[in-house]
Design a protein around this motif. Structure first.
Motif, PDB file in Angstrom:
ATOM      1  N   TYR A   1      28.432 -34.882  39.847  1.00  0.00           N
ATOM      2  CA  TYR A   1      29.422 -33.878  39.449  1.00  0.00           C
ATOM      3  C   TYR A   1      29.225 -33.510  37.984  1.00  0.00           C
ATOM      4  O   TYR A   1      28.732 -34.324  37.206  1.00  0.00           O
ATOM      5  CB  TYR A   1      30.846 -34.433  39.619  1.00  0.00           C
ATOM      6  CG  TYR A   1      31.284 -34.522  41.058  1.00  0.00           C
ATOM      7  CD1 TYR A   1      31.885 -33.435  41.690  1.00  0.00           C
ATOM      8  CD2 TYR A   1      31.082 -35.692  41.796  1.00  0.00           C
ATOM      9  CE1 TYR A   1      32.282 -33.507  43.028  1.00  0.00           C
ATOM     10  CE2 TYR A   1      31.469 -35.771  43.135  1.00  0.00           C
ATOM     11  CZ  TYR A   1      32.070 -34.677  43.735  1.00  0.00           C
ATOM     12  OH  TYR A   1      32.445 -34.738  45.048  1.00  0.00           O
ATOM     13  N   HIS A   2      29.631 -32.299  37.640  1.00  0.00           N
ATOM     14  CA  HIS A   2      29.635 -31.880  36.236  1.00  0.00           C
ATOM     15  C   HIS A   2      31.076 -31.825  35.745  1.00  0.00           C
ATOM     16  O   HIS A   2      31.968 -31.391  36.485  1.00  0.00           O
ATOM     17  CB  HIS A   2      29.010 -30.481  36.083  1.00  0.00           C
ATOM     18  CG  HIS A   2      27.532 -30.476  36.313  1.00  0.00           C
ATOM     19  ND1 HIS A   2      26.797 -29.309  36.398  1.00  0.00           N
ATOM     20  CD2 HIS A   2      26.644 -31.500  36.481  1.00  0.00           C
ATOM     21  CE1 HIS A   2      25.517 -29.627  36.591  1.00  0.00           C
ATOM     22  NE2 HIS A   2      25.405 -30.940  36.660  1.00  0.00           N
ATOM     23  N   TYR A   3      31.275 -32.282  34.523  1.00  0.00           N
ATOM     24  CA  TYR A   3      32.605 -32.193  33.921  1.00  0.00           C
ATOM     25  C   TYR A   3      32.441 -31.859  32.447  1.00  0.00           C
ATOM     26  O   TYR A   3      31.879 -32.643  31.687  1.00  0.00           O
ATOM     27  CB  TYR A   3      33.376 -33.510  34.063  1.00  0.00           C
ATOM     28  CG  TYR A   3      34.759 -33.375  33.470  1.00  0.00           C
ATOM     29  CD1 TYR A   3      35.771 -32.716  34.176  1.00  0.00           C
ATOM     30  CD2 TYR A   3      35.040 -33.824  32.194  1.00  0.00           C
ATOM     31  CE1 TYR A   3      37.022 -32.521  33.627  1.00  0.00           C
ATOM     32  CE2 TYR A   3      36.299 -33.636  31.630  1.00  0.00           C
ATOM     33  CZ  TYR A   3      37.283 -32.991  32.350  1.00  0.00           C
ATOM     34  OH  TYR A   3      38.518 -32.789  31.800  1.00  0.00           O
ATOM     35  N   ALA A   4      32.925 -30.684  32.053  1.00  0.00           N
ATOM     36  CA  ALA A   4      32.774 -30.280  30.651  1.00  0.00           C
ATOM     37  C   ALA A   4      33.916 -29.352  30.270  1.00  0.00           C
ATOM     38  O   ALA A   4      34.843 -29.123  31.049  1.00  0.00           O
ATOM     39  CB  ALA A   4      31.422 -29.590  30.450  1.00  0.00           C
ATOM     40  N   GLY A   5      33.830 -28.829  29.056  1.00  0.00           N
ATOM     41  CA  GLY A   5      34.863 -27.928  28.561  1.00  0.00           C
ATOM     42  C   GLY A   5      34.909 -26.652  29.378  1.00  0.00           C
ATOM     43  O   GLY A   5      33.914 -26.210  29.944  1.00  0.00           O
ATOM     44  N   VAL A   6      36.098 -26.057  29.399  1.00  0.00           N
ATOM     45  CA  VAL A   6      36.330 -24.881  30.222  1.00  0.00           C
ATOM     46  C   VAL A   6      35.669 -23.628  29.632  1.00  0.00           C
ATOM     47  O   VAL A   6      35.385 -22.674  30.337  1.00  0.00           O
ATOM     48  CB  VAL A   6      37.862 -24.708  30.418  1.00  0.00           C
ATOM     49  CG1 VAL A   6      38.551 -24.267  29.147  1.00  0.00           C
ATOM     50  CG2 VAL A   6      38.167 -23.781  31.557  1.00  0.00           C
ATOM     51  N   GLU A   7      35.396 -23.651  28.326  1.00  0.00           N
ATOM     52  CA  GLU A   7      34.887 -22.443  27.673  1.00  0.00           C
ATOM     53  C   GLU A   7      33.606 -22.763  26.899  1.00  0.00           C
ATOM     54  O   GLU A   7      33.555 -23.738  26.157  1.00  0.00           O
ATOM     55  CB  GLU A   7      35.971 -21.951  26.709  1.00  0.00           C
ATOM     56  CG  GLU A   7      35.621 -20.732  25.906  1.00  0.00           C
ATOM     57  CD  GLU A   7      36.591 -20.574  24.715  1.00  0.00           C
ATOM     58  OE1 GLU A   7      36.241 -19.792  23.807  1.00  0.00           O
ATOM     59  OE2 GLU A   7      37.644 -21.232  24.673  1.00  0.00           O
ATOM     60  N   ALA A   8      32.583 -21.940  27.096  1.00  0.00           N
ATOM     61  CA  ALA A   8      31.309 -22.153  26.397  1.00  0.00           C
ATOM     62  C   ALA A   8      31.332 -21.478  25.027  1.00  0.00           C
ATOM     63  O   ALA A   8      31.897 -20.397  24.879  1.00  0.00           O
ATOM     64  CB  ALA A   8      30.167 -21.581  27.227  1.00  0.00           C
ATOM     65  N   VAL A   9      30.710 -22.139  24.052  1.00  0.00           N
ATOM     66  CA  VAL A   9      30.573 -21.562  22.700  1.00  0.00           C
ATOM     67  C   VAL A   9      29.237 -22.025  22.124  1.00  0.00           C
ATOM     68  O   VAL A   9      28.581 -22.893  22.693  1.00  0.00           O
ATOM     69  CB  VAL A   9      31.667 -22.063  21.710  1.00  0.00           C
ATOM     70  CG1 VAL A   9      32.986 -21.364  21.904  1.00  0.00           C
ATOM     71  CG2 VAL A   9      31.837 -23.574  21.750  1.00  0.00           C
TER      72      VAL A   9
END
Length: 298
Positions: free
Chosen positions: A220-228
């Protein structure tokens, strides 16, 4: 059918930033746990771990132990391999032997960073440096030797603990008026406290279903909701820190290219991870990193 025993989680890598966030969360949620740091025992020391799992009735392992010095890994491949590959292999074998789930944390560095849309779990891997190679080898060892496993890939981890970009930026803001930050690498900042909550939520669901639905194991992938970009992340940190009075003035952040800041290990240009599958299977939403920043600075 007999009642499952109470959940008892073993957390390895307890002194790392994620390990410390896990310890905080487990205490808050009042979940029985045993913390294991490198000082207590090496994750490759199966004899010690086997006794611990048996004596304490451990019901799942969360492996937060990792060698994360991306650049140093290029000159210390043996050490990186020991922690990132041999350790997970040892834990996978224990997971299989005791028939308990292993939740392992991996990284966006298993990808080459050439995509232009968010990485999904099924995308082809292709690490470009030693750190990513050893992390991928650890994932492969787990999928070969364990049946009940969750590999959670995450990225751009920050928290109040350890060394991370967030803490470095706050320090530099007090020392300098202007900074150059890389603006051509994109990813999703992820708060370690949110990763901890996500891992505990998954472990709890696996425990209550006692491994019922096999299809929910895997990657699974789990990361921040918004890319910057790193530059965008730095700006967000300074904006929040200034708003809350943590820093008295905002430094000027100049956007620089990766080429202007050479490092021993190549960084993925684009390592945005899609957390959709985890939300769908476990109801765990992606990390709201801007909210986390606000909370940390408060």
């Amino acid at each position: 059918m007999s009642e499952p025993h109470a959940m008892h989680l073993l957390v390895t890598g307890a002194n790392g930033q994620l390990g410390q966030c896990l310890a905080d969360q487990l205490r808050v949620q009042n979940i029985t746990h045993t913390l294991l740091s490198r000082e207590d025992a090496d994750i490759n020391d199966t004899v010690v771990l086997e006794k611990l799992i048996a004596d304490k009735g451990i019901t799942a392992i969360i492996n937060a132990a990792a060698y994360t010095a991306v650049d140093r890994a290029e000159s210390e491949p043996g050490l990186a391999k020991r922690v990132n590959e041999d350790g997970p292999l040892a834990l996978a074998k224990l997971s299989a032997r005791f028939d308990i789930p292993l939740l392992h944390v991996s990284t966006d560095y298993v990808f080459d960073g050439t995509k232009i849309t968010p990485y999904e779990e099924s995308d082809a891997t292709g690490p470009t440096g030693m750190y990513g190679q050893t992390k991928l080898a650890g994932e492969q060892a787990i999928s070969r030797h364990a049946t009940k496993y969750i590999i959670m890939r995450t990225a751009w981890v920050f928290s109040e603990y350890g060394n991370n970009f967030f803490k470095t930026m706050l320090r530099l803001a007090k020392e300098r008026d202007t900074l150059g930050v890389v603006a051509d690498q994109f990813g999703c900042p992820t708060y370690a406290g949110d990763i901890a909550k996500a891992l505990i939520a998954i472990a709890s669901q696996l425990h209550s279903s006692a491994g019922g639905n096999e299809a929910r194991y895997g990657i699974y992938h789990y990361a921040g909701v918004e890319a910057v970009s790193w530059h965008g992340f730095a700006e967000a940190i300074f904006e929040q820190a200034h708003k809350q009075g943590v820093i008295t003035r905002r430094p000027t952040v100049n956007a620089i290219a990766t080429d202007a800041y050479p490092t021993p290990a190549k960084r993925p240009t684009y390592s945005v991870l899609s957390s959709a599958k985890l939300a769908q299977d476990y109801g765990v939403p992606a990390s709201e990193w801007r909210l986390a920043l606000e909370g940390l600075l408060r």
